[in-house]
Motif scaffolding. Sequence first.
Motif, short mmCIF file in Angstrom:
data_model
loop_
_atom_site.label_atom_id
_atom_site.label_comp_id
_atom_site.label_asym_id
_atom_site.label_seq_id
_atom_site.Cartn_x
_atom_site.Cartn_y
_atom_site.Cartn_z
N ALA A 1 1.20 1.53 5.75
CA ALA A 1 0.09 0.63 5.44
C ALA A 1 -1.02 0.94 6.44
CB ALA A 1 0.52 -0.83 5.55
N ARG A 2 -2.21 0.55 6.11
CA ARG A 2 -3.35 0.87 6.97
C ARG A 2 -3.11 0.34 8.39
NH1 ARG A 2 -8.67 2.15 6.07
NH2 ARG A 2 -8.43 1.77 3.84
N GLY A 3 -3.16 1.25 9.36
CA GLY A 3 -3.00 0.87 10.76
C GLY A 3 -1.57 0.70 11.22
N VAL A 4 -0.59 0.88 10.32
CA VAL A 4 0.82 0.67 10.65
C VAL A 4 1.49 2.01 10.93
CG1 VAL A 4 3.04 -0.20 9.83
CG2 VAL A 4 0.92 -1.42 9.27
N ARG A 5 2.21 2.10 12.02
CA ARG A 5 2.96 3.31 12.37
C ARG A 5 4.30 3.27 11.67
NH1 ARG A 5 2.17 5.54 17.44
NH2 ARG A 5 0.32 4.24 17.43
N GLY A 6 4.69 4.36 11.00
CA GLY A 6 5.94 4.40 10.27
C GLY A 6 6.92 5.41 10.82
N ALA A 7 8.18 5.27 10.42
CA ALA A 7 9.21 6.24 10.77
C ALA A 7 10.27 6.22 9.69
CB ALA A 7 9.83 5.92 12.13
N SER A 8 10.57 7.40 9.15
CA SER A 8 11.60 7.51 8.12
C SER A 8 12.95 7.72 8.78
CB SER A 8 11.29 8.68 7.18
OG SER A 8 12.28 8.80 6.18
N LEU A 9 13.93 6.92 8.40
CA LEU A 9 15.27 7.00 8.99
C LEU A 9 16.16 7.92 8.16
CD1 LEU A 9 15.90 3.21 9.74
CD2 LEU A 9 14.91 4.94 11.28
N GLU A 10 17.04 8.63 8.84
CA GLU A 10 18.07 9.39 8.15
C GLU A 10 19.10 8.43 7.56
OE1 GLU A 10 17.97 12.59 7.70
OE2 GLU A 10 16.18 12.92 8.95
N HIS A 11 19.76 8.86 6.49
CA HIS A 11 20.72 7.97 5.84
C HIS A 11 21.89 7.58 6.75
CE1 HIS A 11 18.52 9.23 2.24
NE2 HIS A 11 19.09 8.21 1.61
N ASP A 12 22.21 8.45 7.71
CA ASP A 12 23.34 8.14 8.59
C ASP A 12 22.92 7.46 9.89
OD1 ASP A 12 22.04 10.27 9.74
OD2 ASP A 12 23.83 11.52 10.01
N ASP A 13 21.65 7.10 9.99
CA ASP A 13 21.18 6.37 11.18
C ASP A 13 21.79 4.97 11.17
OD1 ASP A 13 19.63 4.87 13.10
OD2 ASP A 13 18.04 6.34 12.92
N GLU A 14 22.38 4.57 12.29
CA GLU A 14 22.99 3.23 12.37
C GLU A 14 22.00 2.12 12.05
OE1 GLU A 14 25.91 2.55 15.75
OE2 GLU A 14 24.84 4.34 16.47
N LEU A 15 20.72 2.37 12.30
CA LEU A 15 19.70 1.35 12.09
C LEU A 15 19.55 0.99 10.62
CD1 LEU A 15 17.57 -0.39 13.53
CD2 LEU A 15 15.94 1.51 13.24
N VAL A 16 19.97 1.88 9.70
CA VAL A 16 19.82 1.63 8.27
C VAL A 16 20.55 0.37 7.85
CG1 VAL A 16 20.39 2.51 5.97
CG2 VAL A 16 19.39 4.04 7.69
N GLY A 17 21.63 0.03 8.51
CA GLY A 17 22.39 -1.17 8.15
C GLY A 17 21.85 -2.44 8.75
#
Length: 412
Positions: A339-355
């Motif tokens: 989104a405008r002005g928002v920093r993003g990061a795509s997670l890998e499917h096996d990243d613990e953070l996904v849950g």
Amino acid sequence: MSAVSVSRGPVVDRALDPENLYAAFQPIVELDSRGVVAFEALARWHDAELSPAVAFPAAIEAGRLAELDWACRVAALRGALESGMAQRHTLFVNVEPSSFALSIPAGAIELLDRAASELRVVIELTERSLLRSPAEVLRMAAWARDRGWGIALDDVGVDPDSLTILPFVAPDVIKLDISLVQDQPGRDQGRVMAAVLAHTEVTGATMLAEGIETPGHLEQALALGATLGQGWLFGHPQARPTAEEGHGPLAFTVPPSPVPTPFSLIAQSRRKRIARKRVLLGMSHHLESLGHDDTDLVLLASFQSADRFTPSTRRRYAELARHCALVGALGIGMAPVPARGVRGASLEHDDELVGEWTVVVVGPHYAGALIARDLGDDGPDRDRQFEFVVTHDRALVVAAARSLIDRLLPID
């Protein structure tokens, strides 16, 4: 050494010439005793037409900033080692975090190893680097601390928004910008100093005032709470640091330990409860709403996957980004700028953070977080169950935020 010719070669090539580039050392003193405790290494050239104001912009334009930064760092470490500085004083070295995208030059590896064992080094990060590339700054800080080096945050006060990143970098030394020392204090300066004093009170970080050139500047630096000082009142940069005995090494603070995900911090907590997503949405919206009222906030959220960063959420976060110092969103398939002005990061499917589903808000005077883990229910999205904690424990919230900010992408 004789002056290097200024008539041939591009500016950057001349700036990188090791026969031309050298380090000068400006003393840093303990304000109460005036004893020298450290030196800052500053890039200088025998070529009279070169200066930092000329060389660094030219390197940026040529896409060679990282190369020049490494060359200056090598010159600083070599000059300190050749002077016999050893552990008597602390050496402050400026670092551009983007240079760590460049592999360590082959000729610098042995020098770095020697410096790690023979010198007490503090690397200086500038304010501007914090909001532009927070993850890179944290990785670079970890690299330095693995070598036993300290961290200083330079030019504090130029951009008040960068003060929001203080808890994540956890600098050992905070260097107050010259404007705080030499100018008449105003509201913006008060805002900066309130945040700095709050941070130093909690962490024990050392405050260093730059630009002390007169007794009046010294008086103001002391009033602001600085214990160390640097400026022409105490000495100009010199080709070799003085050989006098130091007044003891600067103390380094204990750096925060990294954590893999926010939920790992509260997994054993007895305060965990279970609720459906529709209940937790109200809590997350409350935390997000704080960003409309306080411009000093960092707001970070993990959404599991990008499809949960809905159009309405996108609009809400774009509006938050207009007010907050830093807004980030993470999830599988998340765009670099979701989104405008928002920093993003795509997670890998096996990243613990996904849950996990986490919303973290951190400012100089407020910290709060919703930290939740998906229990894997089937059924409608809003009926999914989460194990969660809502906390305002500042240390816990900052640690949770660090695990998210480590994954954020830099601004191009």
